[in-house]
Write an enzyme that holds these catalytic residues in place. Structure first.
Site, PDB file in Angstrom:
ATOM      1  NE  ARG A 155      -4.146  -1.671  -4.737  1.00 44.74           N
ATOM      2  CZ  ARG A 155      -3.745  -1.997  -3.504  1.00 44.74           C
ATOM      3  NH1 ARG A 155      -3.353  -1.052  -2.658  1.00 44.74           N
ATOM      4  NH2 ARG A 155      -3.709  -3.251  -3.133  1.00 44.74           N
TER       5      ARG A 155
ATOM      6  CD  GLN B  76      -1.223   8.049  -2.364  1.00 41.93           C
ATOM      7  OE1 GLN B  76      -0.382   8.942  -2.256  1.00 41.93           O
ATOM      8  NE2 GLN B  76      -1.844   7.518  -1.322  1.00 41.93           N
TER       9      GLN B  76
ATOM     10  NE  ARG C  71      -8.182   5.222   7.172  1.00 40.55           N
ATOM     11  CZ  ARG C  71      -7.518   4.449   8.030  1.00 40.55           C
ATOM     12  NH1 ARG C  71      -7.186   4.918   9.219  1.00 40.55           N
ATOM     13  NH2 ARG C  71      -7.165   3.221   7.696  1.00 40.55           N
ATOM     14  NE  ARG C  72     -12.635   3.273   3.481  1.00 34.62           N
ATOM     15  CZ  ARG C  72     -11.346   3.380   3.703  1.00 34.62           C
ATOM     16  NH1 ARG C  72     -10.699   2.420   4.315  1.00 34.62           N
ATOM     17  NH2 ARG C  72     -10.691   4.450   3.301  1.00 34.62           N
TER      18      ARG C  72
ATOM     19  CG  ASP D 101      -2.013  -1.005   1.171  1.00 35.59           C
ATOM     20  OD1 ASP D 101      -2.276  -1.535   0.071  1.00 35.59           O
ATOM     21  OD2 ASP D 101      -2.622  -1.293   2.224  1.00 35.59           O
TER      22      ASP D 101
ATOM     23  CG  HIS E 224     -15.056   2.252  -4.907  1.00 37.58           C
ATOM     24  ND1 HIS E 224     -14.087   2.789  -4.087  1.00 37.58           N
ATOM     25  CD2 HIS E 224     -15.167   0.953  -4.550  1.00 37.58           C
ATOM     26  CE1 HIS E 224     -13.641   1.854  -3.267  1.00 37.58           C
ATOM     27  NE2 HIS E 224     -14.271   0.738  -3.533  1.00 37.58           N
TER      28      HIS E 224
END
Length: 290
Positions: free
Chosen positions: A170, A149, A271-272, A107, A214
């Site tokens: 990613r 990012q 956070r979500r 990550d 998303h």
């Protein structure tokens, strides 16, 4: 035990619960990216403990034959203690995963860790592969990948730099609210950059692209690029977010769901909930109906 209000976004507190969730996902054609929650350790003991749990998790995934891989955070493996600690723990996890045929994602955290994270990724990717990116190496089940990012101004250069590294990339829009001198802060500008990065990757990479979004518009753009260039890619989304869309997309594309677990679930859940109004409405409905 994780309360019902949070278990939409977190698979449980134990590896067994996380893998049980992955088994359900596999039934829908979706793979799992399993993440043990934890970050920003400034002492060696918790970093070493989490690294050891990741190595056990790799063995569990390999033994279960599930469609799953793992994802680790640099600060979880000791980056804030010392870069050498992070490197050592990462190398041991990747070695264990390579031996058992399990993929490892790294990550990306805040912008101050980008150099250390990318340097470590490139080092372990080249060491385990022994060469440059090829059509067989970078897509292997026992490989390694890293997150980039789109909101960071440096990412175009980073994407070009990593084009010959035998690992996956990613692409996400980015978080962590970096300052404007290092990042684009306007959402329209970030979307534009994300599209540009996808276009470069699909044109210049021979695969190993993960679309971490998303946003239906970005996923549609990626599928159009796939049709144009024939480049292999996968779609990655979070647990609890647009899951019906994940199942639908999995009928045609490789789809992975990010599956967090562990006893440090509370801050992740907050956070979500905070990042999307739909998640906030879900949480409020759960509270009102309880």
């Amino acid at each position: 035990m994780i309360p019902p209000i949070a278990n939409r976004f977190v698979a449980g507190e134990s590896p067994a619960e996380a893998l049980a969730h992955v088994r359900q996902l596999n039934g829908h054609g979706v793979n799992g990216i399993v993440n043990l929650l934890g970050e920003h350790y400034d002492e060696r003991e918790p970093a070493a403990a989490d690294a050891a749990e990741y190595r056990r998790l790799v063995a569990d995934i390999a033994g279960s034959r599930l469609g799953a891989c793992i994802s680790v955070k640099p600060s979880q493996l000791g980056l804030e203690i010392d870069e050498s600690v992070f490197r050592r723990e990462l190398e041991e996890i990747v070695a264990a995963a390579t031996e058992r045929g399990v993929f490892v994602w790294i990550d990306m955290e805040d912008h101050t860790t980008t150099d250390a994270t990318l340097d470590a990724f490139e080092a372990v990717a080249r060491e385990r592969d022994g060469g440059e990116r090829s059509s067989s190496d970078h897509r292997s089940d026992d490989g390694v990948g890293v997150c980039l990012q789109a909101n960071l101004r440096r990412t175009r250069a980073d994407l070009r730099r990593l084009a010959d590294v035998p690992g996956k990339i990613r692409l996400v829009k980015g978080a962590y609210d970096p300052p404007s001198d290092v990042a684009y802060t306007d959402s329209t500008r970030v979307d534009q950059e994300y599209r540009t990065l996808l276009e470069y990757a699909f044109e210049h990479y021979d695969g190993g692209i993960a679309v971490g979004s998303h946003d239906p518009a970005m996923i549609e753009h990626a599928t159009a690029l796939h049709d144009r260039y024939g480049t292999d890619f996968e779609i990655q989304m979070l647990m609890g977010v647009r899951e019906a869309a994940q199942y639908e997309l999995a009928e045609e594309y490789d789809v992975y769901q990010y599956v967090p677990y562990g006893d440090r679930w509370l801050s992740y859940f907050y956070r979500r909930v905070a990042e999307r109004r739909e998640n906030l409405r879900f949480a409020l409905r759960a509270v009102l109906s309880s």
